[in-house]
Design a protein around this motif. Structure first.
Motif, PDB file in Angstrom:
ATOM      1  N   GLN A   3      -7.346  13.441   7.791  1.00  8.40           N
ATOM      2  CA  GLN A   3      -6.528  13.619   8.935  1.00  8.40           C
ATOM      3  C   GLN A   3      -7.108  13.213  10.409  1.00  8.40           C
ATOM      4  N   THR A   4      -8.442  12.848  10.373  1.00  4.60           N
ATOM      5  CA  THR A   4      -8.907  12.579  11.853  1.00  4.60           C
ATOM      6  C   THR A   4      -8.784  11.183  11.763  1.00  4.60           C
ATOM      7  N   ARG A   5      -8.381  10.267  10.761  1.00  2.00           N
ATOM      8  CA  ARG A   5      -8.101   8.951  10.871  1.00  2.00           C
ATOM      9  C   ARG A   5      -6.623   8.703  11.361  1.00  2.00           C
ATOM     10  N   VAL A   6      -5.932   9.817  11.633  1.00  2.00           N
ATOM     11  CA  VAL A   6      -4.297   9.557  11.591  1.00  2.00           C
ATOM     12  C   VAL A   6      -4.148   9.902  13.062  1.00  2.00           C
ATOM     13  N   ILE A   7      -3.383   9.242  13.983  1.00  2.00           N
ATOM     14  CA  ILE A   7      -2.752   9.492  15.223  1.00  2.00           C
ATOM     15  C   ILE A   7      -1.198   9.505  14.886  1.00  2.00           C
ATOM     16  N   PRO A   8      -0.617  10.875  14.921  1.00  4.00           N
ATOM     17  CA  PRO A   8       0.621  10.776  14.625  1.00  4.00           C
ATOM     18  C   PRO A   8       1.493  10.314  15.829  1.00  4.00           C
ATOM     19  N   GLN A   9       2.661   9.666  15.403  1.00  6.40           N
ATOM     20  CA  GLN A   9       3.680   9.248  16.432  1.00  6.40           C
ATOM     21  C   GLN A   9       5.135   9.980  16.315  1.00  6.40           C
ATOM     22  N   VAL A  10       5.181  10.703  17.252  1.00  4.53           N
ATOM     23  CA  VAL A  10       6.395  11.513  17.319  1.00  4.53           C
ATOM     24  C   VAL A  10       7.531  11.240  18.079  1.00  4.53           C
ATOM     25  N   LYS A  21     -10.495   5.344   6.062  1.00  4.91           N
ATOM     26  CA  LYS A  21     -11.841   5.960   5.878  1.00  4.91           C
ATOM     27  C   LYS A  21     -12.958   5.248   5.425  1.00  4.91           C
ATOM     28  N   GLU A  22     -12.625   4.205   4.689  1.00  4.31           N
ATOM     29  CA  GLU A  22     -13.900   3.347   4.364  1.00  4.31           C
ATOM     30  C   GLU A  22     -14.193   2.489   5.466  1.00  4.31           C
ATOM     31  N   GLY A  38     -14.425   3.291   8.786  1.00  6.57           N
ATOM     32  CA  GLY A  38     -15.181   4.324   9.380  1.00  6.57           C
ATOM     33  C   GLY A  38     -14.643   4.249  10.849  1.00  6.57           C
ATOM     34  N   ASP A  39     -14.127   3.113  11.332  1.00  6.02           N
ATOM     35  CA  ASP A  39     -13.786   3.107  12.823  1.00  6.02           C
ATOM     36  C   ASP A  39     -12.434   2.801  13.016  1.00  6.02           C
ATOM     37  N   ALA A  40     -11.532   2.739  12.186  1.00  4.33           N
ATOM     38  CA  ALA A  40     -10.119   2.512  11.841  1.00  4.33           C
ATOM     39  C   ALA A  40      -9.317   3.848  12.053  1.00  4.33           C
ATOM     40  N   PHE A  41      -8.137   3.565  12.940  1.00  8.21           N
ATOM     41  CA  PHE A  41      -7.218   4.713  13.165  1.00  8.21           C
ATOM     42  C   PHE A  41      -5.743   4.309  12.599  1.00  8.21           C
ATOM     43  N   ILE A  42      -5.027   4.962  12.036  1.00  5.42           N
ATOM     44  CA  ILE A  42      -3.818   4.754  11.820  1.00  5.42           C
ATOM     45  C   ILE A  42      -2.729   5.514  12.532  1.00  5.42           C
ATOM     46  N   VAL A  43      -1.863   4.723  13.295  1.00  4.18           N
ATOM     47  CA  VAL A  43      -0.814   5.455  14.045  1.00  4.18           C
ATOM     48  C   VAL A  43       0.342   5.229  13.341  1.00  4.18           C
ATOM     49  N   THR A  44       1.108   6.483  12.914  1.00  5.85           N
ATOM     50  CA  THR A  44       2.202   6.700  12.012  1.00  5.85           C
ATOM     51  C   THR A  44       3.289   6.402  12.680  1.00  5.85           C
ATOM     52  N   ASP A  45       4.117   5.620  11.802  1.00  6.03           N
ATOM     53  CA  ASP A  45       5.685   5.320  12.255  1.00  6.03           C
ATOM     54  C   ASP A  45       6.456   5.511  10.926  1.00  6.03           C
ATOM     55  N   VAL A  46       6.802   7.007  10.840  1.00  4.19           N
ATOM     56  CA  VAL A  46       7.631   7.510   9.548  1.00  4.19           C
ATOM     57  C   VAL A  46       9.041   7.452  10.069  1.00  4.19           C
ATOM     58  N   LEU A 106       0.589  -1.244  -0.088  1.00  4.63           N
ATOM     59  CA  LEU A 106       0.037  -0.086  -0.139  1.00  4.63           C
ATOM     60  C   LEU A 106       0.976   1.200  -0.069  1.00  4.63           C
ATOM     61  N   ASN A 107       0.415   2.164  -0.616  1.00  9.61           N
ATOM     62  CA  ASN A 107       0.889   3.694  -0.561  1.00  9.61           C
ATOM     63  C   ASN A 107       0.123   4.355   0.429  1.00  9.61           C
ATOM     64  N   LEU A 108       0.552   5.598   1.004  1.00  8.40           N
ATOM     65  CA  LEU A 108      -0.110   6.271   2.138  1.00  8.40           C
ATOM     66  C   LEU A 108      -1.631   6.362   1.495  1.00  8.40           C
ATOM     67  N   GLU A 109      -1.836   6.806   0.452  1.00  8.67           N
ATOM     68  CA  GLU A 109      -3.299   6.893  -0.076  1.00  8.67           C
ATOM     69  C   GLU A 109      -4.180   5.812  -0.006  1.00  8.67           C
ATOM     70  N   GLY A 110      -3.424   4.618  -0.142  1.00  7.36           N
ATOM     71  CA  GLY A 110      -4.134   3.261   0.073  1.00  7.36           C
ATOM     72  C   GLY A 110      -4.464   3.064   1.672  1.00  7.36           C
TER      73      GLY A 110
END
Length: 259
Positions: free
Chosen positions: A158-165, A128-129, A131-139, A118-122
């Motif tokens: 953006q609301t589906r994303v939980i940034p990890q810093v 988003k599809e 509806g109740d899933a969240f993505i925690v980023t590890d960049v 998958l790419n980021l958009e995927g």
């Protein structure tokens, strides 16, 4: 690693917290989960795949929070892969001359074991599809640049994303972008327990994540006393998780542990 100095410092921190005001933010839009699927979670006994099949399989098991590794392609796009060394060579049949592919090249490659990359958009479209899933980023590099890209190119997701810093400075920069549920992870930091606890008291992060060995030092309990949710990684043993919960850990990043 010797955690005794950290433990002694935490005893003092716990005393100070007794007299510290609770500065947790009153508004919490996203519930803190117990389980976060590490790299999308295991699929067919494989870990670190960050694949569509991993997301689908673990969503079906009940996970709703998915930590995903993102790496930059040669043309400056983000795709879901842990790294361009071992992970890339181990998961893909790629020509030797390709060290870091473009996004188009990455998506055209054949992933081993019949999995789908998958790419980021995927990834964001999938969340988003659901509806109740969240993505925690590890960049892996340029975290703030990646989160700025998400805000600018995929604002509706953006609301589906939980940034990890990975630092206090990154936290403040990402907060300034409009993100509110932010996880501060400690594994790249020189850990000073006084600083970590004071930062959590002042800024009320969504959570703080740390290696499970650090959680055992007493830091998790000190943060728990400060009403900061604490996560430990990577935990795949239920007895270890049970012991960590007694030490103040709220939840875990895990490959396949879900109850």
């Amino acid at each position: 690693m010797n955690f005794m100095p950290l433990f002694r410092a935490l005893l003092i921190c716990l005393c100070l917290l007794t007299f510290s005001p609770d500065c947790r933010a009153a508004e919490e839009n996203v519930p803190t989960p117990i389980y976060i699927a590490h790299a999308g979670g295991a699929v067919n006994q494989q870990t670190y795949t960050n694949s569509l099949e991993a997301l689908e399989a673990n969503y079906a098991r009940g996970y709703r929070f998915f930590e995903i590794d993102f790496s930059w392609t040669a043309d400056g796009e983000l795709v879901a892969i842990h790294d361009w060394q071992g992970a890339f060579r181990g998961q893909f049949s790629a020509p030797e001359q390709i060290n870091v592919p473009t996004e188009a090249e990455f998506l055209q490659l054949e992933m081993n074991a019949g999995l789908s990359q998958l790419n980021l958009e995927g990834v964001l479209t999938w969340a988003k599809e659901k509806g109740d899933a969240f993505i925690v980023t590890d960049v892996k590099n340029d975290t703030t640049k990646a989160l700025r890209k998400i805000r600018e190119d995929f604002k509706e997701m953006q609301t589906r994303v939980i940034p990890q810093v990975y630092s206090y400075q990154e936290y403040l920069a990402v907060y300034a972008m409009g993100y509110r549920e932010i996880i501060l992870t400690l594994y790249r930091m020189q850990i000073n327990p006084y600083e970590v606890i004071e930062f959590s008291r002042r800024h009320a992060p969504f959570a703080i994540t740390m290696p499970w060995q650090v959680a055992q030092s007493g830091l998790a309990n000190a943060l728990h006393q400060n009403n900061t949710p604490v996560y430990a990684h990577t935990v795949n043993d239920i007895e270890l998780f049970d012991s960590l919960r007694k030490m103040g850990v709220k939840g875990i990043y895990t490959d396949d542990l879900f109850q």
